[in-house]
Design a protein around this motif. Sequence first.
Motif, mmCIF file in Angstrom:
data_model
loop_
_atom_site.group_PDB
_atom_site.id
_atom_site.type_symbol
_atom_site.label_atom_id
_atom_site.label_comp_id
_atom_site.label_asym_id
_atom_site.label_seq_id
_atom_site.Cartn_x
_atom_site.Cartn_y
_atom_site.Cartn_z
ATOM 1 N N LEU A 1 -8.269 11.926 7.377
ATOM 2 C CA LEU A 1 -9.041 11.705 6.155
ATOM 3 C C LEU A 1 -8.256 10.861 5.154
ATOM 4 C CD1 LEU A 1 -10.525 15.284 5.866
ATOM 5 C CD2 LEU A 1 -11.911 13.186 5.777
ATOM 6 N N VAL A 2 -6.954 11.130 5.033
ATOM 7 C CA VAL A 2 -6.132 10.377 4.078
ATOM 8 C C VAL A 2 -6.048 8.906 4.470
ATOM 9 C CG1 VAL A 2 -3.807 10.084 3.141
ATOM 10 C CG2 VAL A 2 -4.775 12.374 3.360
ATOM 11 N N LEU B 1 4.226 7.723 2.602
ATOM 12 C CA LEU B 1 2.931 8.403 2.699
ATOM 13 C C LEU B 1 3.052 9.655 3.563
ATOM 14 C CD1 LEU B 1 -0.141 8.456 2.163
ATOM 15 C CD2 LEU B 1 -0.414 7.083 4.244
ATOM 16 N N ALA B 2 3.743 9.548 4.696
ATOM 17 C CA ALA B 2 3.906 10.698 5.579
ATOM 18 C C ALA B 2 4.635 11.828 4.872
ATOM 19 C CB ALA B 2 4.664 10.278 6.834
ATOM 20 N N ARG B 3 5.703 11.487 4.163
ATOM 21 C CA ARG B 3 6.457 12.512 3.439
ATOM 22 C C ARG B 3 5.570 13.217 2.416
ATOM 23 N NH1 ARG B 3 11.270 8.973 3.953
ATOM 24 N NH2 ARG B 3 12.985 10.229 4.759
ATOM 25 N N MET B 4 4.808 12.427 1.673
ATOM 26 C CA MET B 4 3.951 13.018 0.650
ATOM 27 C C MET B 4 2.940 13.979 1.274
ATOM 28 S SD MET B 4 0.670 12.877 -0.745
ATOM 29 C CE MET B 4 -0.027 11.245 -0.415
ATOM 30 N N GLU B 5 2.317 13.591 2.363
ATOM 31 C CA GLU B 5 1.327 14.450 3.008
ATOM 32 C C GLU B 5 1.960 15.752 3.491
ATOM 33 O OE1 GLU B 5 -1.811 12.382 5.502
ATOM 34 O OE2 GLU B 5 -0.319 10.781 5.339
ATOM 35 N N LEU B 6 3.143 15.666 4.062
ATOM 36 C CA LEU B 6 3.830 16.864 4.548
ATOM 37 C C LEU B 6 4.257 17.754 3.388
ATOM 38 C CD1 LEU B 6 6.022 15.211 7.324
ATOM 39 C CD2 LEU B 6 3.916 16.524 7.654
ATOM 40 N N ARG C 1 -1.541 11.416 -4.170
ATOM 41 C CA ARG C 1 -1.171 12.828 -4.040
ATOM 42 C C ARG C 1 -2.315 13.763 -4.441
ATOM 43 N NH1 ARG C 1 3.795 15.362 -3.255
ATOM 44 N NH2 ARG C 1 4.942 13.393 -3.533
ATOM 45 N N ALA C 2 -2.954 13.498 -5.554
ATOM 46 C CA ALA C 2 -4.063 14.367 -5.992
ATOM 47 C C ALA C 2 -5.229 14.333 -5.007
ATOM 48 C CB ALA C 2 -4.515 13.977 -7.400
ATOM 49 N N PRO C 3 -5.681 13.146 -4.558
ATOM 50 C CA PRO C 3 -6.734 13.134 -3.531
ATOM 51 C C PRO C 3 -6.318 13.853 -2.244
ATOM 52 C CG PRO C 3 -6.519 10.955 -4.513
ATOM 53 C CD PRO C 3 -5.376 11.781 -5.027
ATOM 54 N N THR C 4 -5.044 13.739 -1.870
ATOM 55 C CA THR C 4 -4.563 14.427 -0.673
ATOM 56 C C THR C 4 -4.630 15.936 -0.864
ATOM 57 O OG1 THR C 4 -3.086 12.582 -0.097
ATOM 58 C CG2 THR C 4 -2.574 14.735 0.857
ATOM 59 N N ARG C 5 -4.276 16.411 -2.059
ATOM 60 C CA ARG C 5 -4.385 17.843 -2.334
ATOM 61 C C ARG C 5 -5.825 18.324 -2.200
ATOM 62 N NH1 ARG C 5 -0.545 18.094 -7.738
ATOM 63 N NH2 ARG C 5 1.472 18.167 -6.642
ATOM 64 N N ARG C 6 -6.755 17.525 -2.682
ATOM 65 C CA ARG C 6 -8.171 17.912 -2.575
ATOM 66 C C ARG C 6 -8.603 17.975 -1.116
ATOM 67 N NH1 ARG C 6 -8.496 14.616 -7.312
ATOM 68 N NH2 ARG C 6 -9.121 12.768 -6.120
ATOM 69 N N ILE C 7 -8.156 17.027 -0.328
ATOM 70 C CA ILE C 7 -8.487 17.032 1.100
ATOM 71 C C ILE C 7 -7.905 18.280 1.764
ATOM 72 C CG2 ILE C 7 -7.938 15.892 3.302
ATOM 73 C CD1 ILE C 7 -8.208 13.209 1.782
ATOM 74 N N ILE C 8 -6.663 18.597 1.457
ATOM 75 C CA ILE C 8 -6.010 19.766 2.043
ATOM 76 C C ILE C 8 -6.731 21.056 1.645
ATOM 77 C CG2 ILE C 8 -3.910 21.191 1.901
ATOM 78 C CD1 ILE C 8 -2.346 18.515 1.803
ATOM 79 N N ALA D 1 0.812 -1.219 0.000
ATOM 80 C CA ALA D 1 0.000 0.000 0.000
ATOM 81 C C ALA D 1 0.843 1.266 0.000
ATOM 82 C CB ALA D 1 -0.920 -0.003 1.223
ATOM 83 N N PHE D 2 2.166 1.127 0.215
ATOM 84 C CA PHE D 2 3.006 2.305 0.369
ATOM 85 C C PHE D 2 4.136 2.364 -0.654
ATOM 86 C CE2 PHE D 2 1.281 1.158 4.561
ATOM 87 C CZ PHE D 2 0.527 2.293 4.801
ATOM 88 N N THR D 3 3.971 1.701 -1.784
ATOM 89 C CA THR D 3 4.952 1.825 -2.851
ATOM 90 C C THR D 3 4.924 3.246 -3.400
ATOM 91 O OG1 THR D 3 3.366 1.179 -4.546
ATOM 92 C CG2 THR D 3 4.635 -0.593 -3.486
ATOM 93 N N VAL D 4 5.998 3.631 -4.064
ATOM 94 C CA VAL D 4 6.075 4.984 -4.642
ATOM 95 C C VAL D 4 4.893 5.229 -5.574
ATOM 96 C CG1 VAL D 4 7.419 6.481 -6.150
ATOM 97 C CG2 VAL D 4 8.584 5.095 -4.421
ATOM 98 N N LYS D 5 4.558 4.246 -6.396
ATOM 99 C CA LYS D 5 3.453 4.400 -7.355
ATOM 100 C C LYS D 5 2.121 4.604 -6.629
ATOM 101 C CE LYS D 5 1.282 2.111 -11.322
ATOM 102 N NZ LYS D 5 1.307 0.916 -12.216
ATOM 103 N N ARG D 6 1.874 3.794 -5.580
ATOM 104 C CA ARG D 6 0.611 3.913 -4.844
ATOM 105 C C ARG D 6 0.517 5.263 -4.138
ATOM 106 N NH1 ARG D 6 -1.830 -1.048 -3.282
ATOM 107 N NH2 ARG D 6 -1.941 -2.367 -5.141
ATOM 108 N N VAL D 7 1.614 5.677 -3.526
ATOM 109 C CA VAL D 7 1.593 6.942 -2.791
ATOM 110 C C VAL D 7 1.412 8.117 -3.746
ATOM 111 C CG1 VAL D 7 3.006 8.512 -1.404
ATOM 112 C CG2 VAL D 7 2.881 6.078 -0.805
ATOM 113 N N GLU D 8 2.070 8.090 -4.892
ATOM 114 C CA GLU D 8 1.894 9.163 -5.866
ATOM 115 C C GLU D 8 0.458 9.238 -6.368
ATOM 116 O OE1 GLU D 8 3.828 11.746 -6.894
ATOM 117 O OE2 GLU D 8 4.964 11.066 -5.156
ATOM 118 N N ALA D 9 -0.186 8.080 -6.455
ATOM 119 C CA ALA D 9 -1.595 8.063 -6.870
ATOM 120 C C ALA D 9 -2.488 8.726 -5.836
ATOM 121 C CB ALA D 9 -2.041 6.622 -7.110
#
Length: 401
Positions: free
Chosen positions: A150-151, A355-360, A116-123, A106-114
């Motif tokens: 939420l993420v 995932l944590a890095r991406m969210e930050l 990113r856009a939903p995380t931006r919408r949440i933010i 669930a935390f591969t680079v590809k999964r986490v990048e996918a």
Amino acid sequence: MTTPIAAYDIARSPGCPFDPAPAMREQSRQAAVSRTRLWDGSTPWLVTGHAEHRQILSDQRVSIQPANGTPRLNPGEAQSTSHAAPSFILLDDPEHARLRRMATGAFTVKRVEALRAPTRRIIESRLDELVAGPNPADLVEAFALPVPSLVISELLGVPYGDHEFFQANSRIIINRNSTGEQRGAAGQALAGYLDGLLGQKLAAPADDMLSALAARVTAGELTRAEAVGMGVLMLFAGHETTANMIALGTLALLEHPEQAALLRDSDDPKVIAGAVDELLRYLTITHGGLRRVALADIELGGETIRAGEGIVVVNETANRDPSVFPDPDSLDLRRDARAHVTFGYGIHQCVGQSLARMELQEAYPALLRRLPTLARAADLDDIPFKHDGFIYGVYRLPVTW
């Protein structure tokens, strides 16, 4: 004459809330490997240097399993007799590796990048609500806690409507003052909750991590208890750590406006990623000490750790080691801080760190750009820091803009 052994003391100075405990810093200056005295009179080894930190956490001759005699850092751990669900982070290889492989997908680079856009919408949604709400506001309640909650809810397949329940029980687990009974009850409550959700996913799978774990249960690759344990870990760690990092990192940036400007004004992903790693290094919110026990005699930092002796590995002093990070007490977002050990090191390092890095990386710039006049709405001395937590942060952060 025998030199007295210093007590294990992680109390940070109120005047320097972003720095490691003065007592821990002093012990680190004296030796990278030394003895410390815990509340129960035991005297495990204390590892404070960066190189020694990495060396011991990479050594297969140490164990993380409590049953092997890892140190207990407070009375609540000693009182706790209930383990609501098994967690792979408290197992040694090969069992640890077997279970960890089932979580890492669930935390591969590809999964986490996918994500990113939903995380931006949440933010952006949370920022919309923040701006529309009262000013001043509590950034923890309005932004820092809801975003990762939420993420992780979306990733796991957990209803966000239950956030008050899982946040409240998580707070009990990470509080140093919680008794073993309280911590055990909170863990059981979360395990019962995740078990119920897992049952729903077994009957009606969806596109989420709990459904993927349910499929492994059906295939006989995981027991239901193991799947529940993974779910509890991901839900708990997936929101608590990142929420504290968002709030504490924002406060550190407000105290260093020139650094905040660097992050706010850059649109270079590499610059932003580097800034996040420096904040992770500088703040080191996982400040409780990593516990291990030696399974064989080990030479470390000029000392011999005997088989059966406990070890406490300190993240925050390793991240301020001047031999690795020049001028370590300065927050410098241009620094190459990738060698930090905030997520641990070796086989047990944080499985969800990508995932944590991406969210930050998404949260800090969005907040600073949307609210360029963001400022504290309380004196620094009046902000309640989590000195009583295994995960450091602030309980509230009043801000204005």
